[in-house]
Design an enzyme around this catalytic site. Sequence first.
Site, short mmCIF file in Angstrom:
data_model
loop_
_atom_site.label_atom_id
_atom_site.label_comp_id
_atom_site.label_asym_id
_atom_site.label_seq_id
_atom_site.Cartn_x
_atom_site.Cartn_y
_atom_site.Cartn_z
N LYS A 227 24.62 16.99 9.71
CA LYS A 227 23.69 16.08 10.42
C LYS A 227 22.27 16.60 10.34
CE LYS A 227 21.82 13.17 13.34
NZ LYS A 227 22.28 12.74 14.65
N CYS A 281 14.97 11.68 16.88
CA CYS A 281 15.75 12.49 15.93
C CYS A 281 14.89 13.48 15.13
CB CYS A 281 16.50 11.56 14.98
SG CYS A 281 17.49 10.32 15.81
N1 SAJ Z 1 8.94 7.60 8.67
C1 SAJ Z 1 7.88 7.77 7.79
N2 SAJ Z 1 8.10 7.62 6.45
C2 SAJ Z 1 9.34 7.32 5.97
C3 SAJ Z 1 10.41 7.16 6.89
C4 SAJ Z 1 10.19 7.29 8.23
O1 SAJ Z 1 6.75 8.03 8.19
O2 SAJ Z 1 9.49 7.18 4.75
C5 SAJ Z 1 8.71 7.79 10.10
C6 SAJ Z 1 9.07 6.56 10.92
O3 SAJ Z 1 7.98 5.68 10.98
C7 SAJ Z 1 9.39 7.18 12.27
C8 SAJ Z 1 9.98 8.52 11.91
O4 SAJ Z 1 9.56 8.81 10.57
O5 SAJ Z 1 8.23 7.37 13.04
C9 SAJ Z 1 11.50 8.54 11.96
O6 SAJ Z 1 11.90 7.46 11.19
P1 SAJ Z 1 13.46 7.24 10.83
O7 SAJ Z 1 13.55 6.03 9.94
O8 SAJ Z 1 14.05 8.48 10.36
O9 SAJ Z 1 14.06 6.75 12.22
P2 SAJ Z 1 14.89 7.49 13.33
O10 SAJ Z 1 14.14 8.56 13.98
O11 SAJ Z 1 15.44 6.41 14.16
O12 SAJ Z 1 16.05 8.22 12.49
C10 SAJ Z 1 17.36 7.76 12.54
C11 SAJ Z 1 18.14 8.85 11.86
N3 SAJ Z 1 19.51 8.57 12.12
C12 SAJ Z 1 20.23 9.50 12.79
O13 SAJ Z 1 19.75 10.56 13.13
C13 SAJ Z 1 21.63 9.14 13.08
C14 SAJ Z 1 17.84 8.88 10.37
O14 SAJ Z 1 18.78 9.77 9.74
C15 SAJ Z 1 17.98 7.52 9.74
O15 SAJ Z 1 17.59 7.59 8.37
C16 SAJ Z 1 17.07 6.55 10.49
O16 SAJ Z 1 17.49 6.50 11.87
C17 SAJ Z 1 17.19 5.14 9.90
O17 SAJ Z 1 17.21 5.06 8.64
O18 SAJ Z 1 17.19 4.19 10.69
#
Ligand code: SAJ
Length: 455
Positions: A227, A281
Amino acid sequence: MDFLSLKETEIADKLKDGKIKVCVIGIGRIGLPTALVFAQAGAKVIGADISEEVVENINKGITYIDETGIEEILKDSISSGNFIASTDVPSAINEADAIIICVPTPVDNNKNPNYSDLMAVCRDLVKGLKKGSLVIVESTIAPGIVEEIIAPFIEEKTNLVLGKDLGIVSCPERADPGKIFECLKTIPRIVGGINENSSNIAAALYKAAMGVKVVKVSNPRTANAVKLTENIFRDVNIALINELAILFEKIGINIIETIDAATTKWNFIPHYPGPGVGGPCLPANPYYLIQVANRVGYIPYLVRLAREINDRMPDNIVNLIFEALNGIGKPIKGSKIVVLGISYKSGVKDVQYAPAERIINALKKYDTEIACYDPLFENEIVFGMLTELSVEDAIQNADALVFCTAHAEFKQLNLENLSKCVRQPAVIVDTRNIFDSNEVTNAGFAYRGLGVPIS
Ligand code: SAJ
């Protein structure tokens, strides 16, 4: 029923027949959807939580959790008799064959993991655990917490023989906010048990209840490492792209054009620049591993540096706002700056560690007027501010519009109409590369984009 002695086929049959009792401890963003999926599969589920308000609301079919269809699934599960919430955690544990722990494991202001909720659950576990039950830790924790903290604590406080009288596994949650039910029923689960039987029973239970593939790994610490590896991989790659966005803008290269072209190579996984990394996360998970690394005398430089780069992005955006306003001949002092999008990511109503909060707090140090709008937070007090009711209301007489979240609604905005509401000349600062710069300038705004060279 000695749950731990059941065979895989027996578990599937008994689940369907309502003969398996599950207790989910912590019925929040992950715990409640998890409890409901088990209830839908036929388990008799008690959702245990220390919050009387949460338990009372949930038993009335009311939840704050913003996942499509959750209230209907909740009401169906209650009326079917397969789900009820309770604050009596030890009793719920004592009734259950499987106890699933979904409590938060945040990091504190000093970036130290805070396992206090998890330890409180352990104190309830030793009051309620019965022989033949299985403990499943879904909360995200550092590798070793199960083997070195939880298991020894249970062994010391009860006469249960681990592996024989009691099974323990880590099965880290992998559900993504905004699509939790879909994730629970599609994404393979990782299970690592203190012994093979614990893993086999847990795997059979999740396979039967969620219909997903289950990958068994050697032990709980490996499951936790999987994870953390997933999310640290993501944090590091975002940090890389953020760094390249800042550099490329300075040397006349568009980061989005670059990413899109690089994505044509099979082994390039696209990540996108943003105003920072928010949510429950990614900003927290790396610190579980950093703490473990420090304890064994190893410094995880890249993991730490990625966090520093991503945590520096809000300050980089404030500099970009300064440059954008100066570019239209306006000082930041006395300007009206509107932050559009405060959620930490698009389509999710959640401001945990949201970059927008750090940008707004930094702007408050200057003599500026600040307003904010988010389609998921209309007319609510957030970050000490009342959010506006519409984009139009928010941007009246604005000098700069700063888009911090790529909500779908923003991609549909009529920029020409909006350009009539602002105090011209005005600038759009696009931290999520939502817009095409030419469309923005043709609509009557100046444009600055993260990773987009000044044209
Ligand atoms: N972000 C960026 N650039 C990217 C991707 C994300 O700046 O290319 C930012 C987002 O805007 C956000 C932060 O990073 O502020 C986190 O984004 P995230 O898509 O990782 O969202 P989370 O925090 O909800 O992460 C969760 C995680 N899932 C779990 O921990 C079970 C992550 O592994 C997933 O990839 C993500 O959800 C998802 O894809 O929805």
